[in-house]
Structures are given as C-alpha cells and as structure tokens.
Design an enzyme around this catalytic site. Structure first.
Site, mmCIF file in Angstrom:
data_model
loop_
_atom_site.group_PDB
_atom_site.id
_atom_site.type_symbol
_atom_site.label_atom_id
_atom_site.label_comp_id
_atom_site.label_asym_id
_atom_site.label_seq_id
_atom_site.Cartn_x
_atom_site.Cartn_y
_atom_site.Cartn_z
ATOM 1 N N ASP A 13 0.824 -1.222 0.000
ATOM 2 C CA ASP A 13 0.000 0.000 0.000
ATOM 3 C C ASP A 13 0.853 1.265 0.000
ATOM 4 O OD1 ASP A 13 -2.373 -1.630 0.306
ATOM 5 O OD2 ASP A 13 -1.845 -1.818 2.425
ATOM 6 N N HIS A 43 -3.814 -2.613 -6.630
ATOM 7 C CA HIS A 43 -3.197 -1.338 -6.974
ATOM 8 C C HIS A 43 -4.287 -0.393 -7.449
ATOM 9 C CE1 HIS A 43 1.059 -3.175 -7.788
ATOM 10 N NE2 HIS A 43 0.764 -3.076 -6.515
#
Length: 339
Positions: A13, A43
């Site tokens: 992340d 993503h």
C-alpha cells in the site's frame, strides 16, 4: 534504462500503483510485466478523476501501446482476470494481455481454505484470496496451471521469452512488483508475511529476467507507512492519532482499516539495501506536509517537505527520484534527470 523494476519498500500500500501509472504514461515502455504473488494485493490509480483498482492485471494498463504480461511466478484467479478485462475494456486490455502458460491457478477450493482456516484468517490476517493455499499446492507440485484451462488459451504466452526478446531489441520493459518488502516470506516478520518473496530479485525471477538484465530498481516508500493485518509494526501510531492527522485508510482488497505508523528510516535503509535500490520514490508527501499538495516542481515545495526528502536520502543512502504530491497522475515531481 532498458528495464526497471518497481517494488514496495514497506508493508504494501505504498502507492506503487500511482508510480507505475506515471512511468507507464511518461516513459512509454513497450512492455509492462507484472510479477508478485497474485490477487491478494490491489493497486489503485486515478485517471481523470476516476479510480481504477486492479488485482490481477498490470497497473500500467492505461498505456494503450504497451504489451501487458503476467509472469510465470504470479498466481492467476480466472474469475478476477475476466472481471478486470471487462472493467478495463475502455483501454483495450483484452487485445494486449498475455499470461505465462506456467502461472498457477487459484481455484475456488483455495479461496475457501484461505477464508476458513482459523490460523491464516485469524492470526496471520490473510486477505482470503486463496494465494497461500495455491502457492502451497504449487510447492507440492499438484496445482493446476493456466495452460490447463481452455477459457484462458487465447491469452497464453511465454512471458520470459517475450520479455527477453524485447530487451534484445532495445525495448523499454517496466516490471511491477506487488505488496511490500516487509511482507516477504524470507525477509519479513515471519509468520506475519505473504506466501512468497516480494523483493526485487523475486519479482525479476517472476517474469523471467536475469539479474544482469535489470538496469534500475525503484523502491517505493510512503511518507506514513501502513500495514493491513497482524504482525510487528515498530513505529505504529494509535488509531486516534491517525484520525487526528487525517491518515485513515482502508485496504483495496480486504476493505480493512490499515494500521498507520511513522516513517522508519532504519527499516527503509535495510529494505533499500536488500532490494538493490538505485532510486527511491516517496508517495503521499502531501500527507506529511499539506502545503505540498499538487506541487510538481521540487523548488516550490515547502521547506518542511524538502527537509523530509533530504533526511530520507541521507539516512537511506539512495537518491529520491520520484515524489507524489497528490492522487492524480500529474501530481508528481520527477527528479531522475538530476541523478
């Protein structure tokens, strides 16, 4: 820069998707190949104000002239694969994507086991995507490969062959990693890790690139690192402090609230060293200093933000080449010409 790899330097992340999206548009690589574990990592990128989230396909999909590839080391969930083909139909992904015929298949039973296993789901905090059980079957040599599924036949290729032929022809190849170094099966805080190595070396192997053919490794760090699930997080701040600072985030795949911490310079240095970083990317600088939002010229950054970047370079020992100052593609400072 004939080939370069982008990997996460923390616990996932980090904003790799936004960096990859920028490189895909700005550098115009002819080939974009995805390594990593599988569909357990998402993503997200913003294009013209719209958010796109992918778990299976390369994040550089918005470069409509690029060949998109998924390397042999990546697990493939057919359900997710076909969903994303439809989700990204405006980008003509269907006509550009290739799956290595040796990819292991995530089957429904893998997902059921992942979600029902008390140890994995409870203690480890698995995403429930089936990646761990699928990789276990792969290690036991009893997993299916994508070449065994008729519906995937139109997309099969030899990714290693394609990537190396592209390099032989002098084409630019961008390789995407997933998750983050802190979740590596080998180098992370075991057992609170993912089901394989996530370092740059592993990502190169996933797509069939030998170490001598990698020209640059870009390791991505977020100004305030986050972690989803259980496991050590030395610089973690309280949920109340994260809320006060406007740092509340939720996982792309799990929807779970992310744990937030302060930037860990010592861990960043270790991560950069093991990954062989030649450049760093720093994301969400606007979260560290709100006055940095949307700035695209380093000289126009507020002093607080400049000092933070300088401290990272000094303590990690690798130059910062890319800086994200907001969610949109154009919210970036590119310093690669100065390195």
């Amino acid at each position: 820069m004939p080939s370069y790899i982008v990997v996460g330097g923390q616990w996932g992340d980090e904003g790799k998707g936004s960096i990859i999206a920028y490189l895909a548009i700005h550098d115009k690589p002819e080939v974009i190949a995805r390594g990593g574990v599988g569909t357990n990592a998402g993503h997200s990128v913003f294009i013209n104000g719209k958010k796109y989230a992918v778990r299976q396909l390369p994040t550089g999909f918005m470069n409509e002239n690029a060949r998109l590839l998924v390397g042999a080391g990546v697990l493939v969930d057919p359900e997710v694969f076909f969903h994303e083909l439809e989700h990204l139909k405006d980008f003509n992904v269907r006509g550009r994507i290739g799956l290595d015929y040796r990819c292991t298949v995530i089957e429904p039973g893998h997902k059921e086991l992942d979600r029902s296993n008390g140890y994995l789901h409870g203690k480890i905090g698995t995403t429930g995507s089936g990646c761990g059980p699928a990789n276990a079957d792969r290690a036991l040599r009893k997993a299916k490969q994508v070449k065994d599924l008729k519906e995937l036949e139109p997309y099969l290729t030899d990714v290693a062959q394609e990537v190396n032929e592209a390099l032989d022809e002098g084409k630019l190849v961008l390789v995407e990693g997933t998750q983050g170094f802190g979740l590596s099966l080998y180098y992370g805080s075991y057992p609170y890790v993912t089901s394989k190595d996530t370092s740059a070396s592993a990502i190169a192997s996933d797509v069939g690139i030998g170490p001598t053919r990698v020209d640059d490794v870009i390791v991505v760090f977020k100004s305030f690192p986050t972690r989803v699930g259980a496991g050590p997080f030395p610089t973690e701040m309280s949920e109340e402090e994260a809320e006060r600072m406007g740092l509340v985030e939720y996982g792309t795949v799990t929807g779970r609230r992310r744990r937030v911490g302060w930037f860990d310079f010592e861990f960043a240095r270790y991560s950069a060293r093991i990954n062989g970083a030649t450049m760093l990317a720093v994301t969400m600088l606007d979260k560290y200093d709100k006055e940095a939002f949307g700035v695209t010229d380093f000289n126009k950054l507020p002093q607080k933000a400049k000092d933070f970047i300088a401290e990272i370079e000094e303590k990690v020992g690798v130059p910062v080449a890319l800086i994200k100052t907001g969610p949109e593609l154009e919210h970036i400072i590119d310093l690669r010409e100065n390195i």
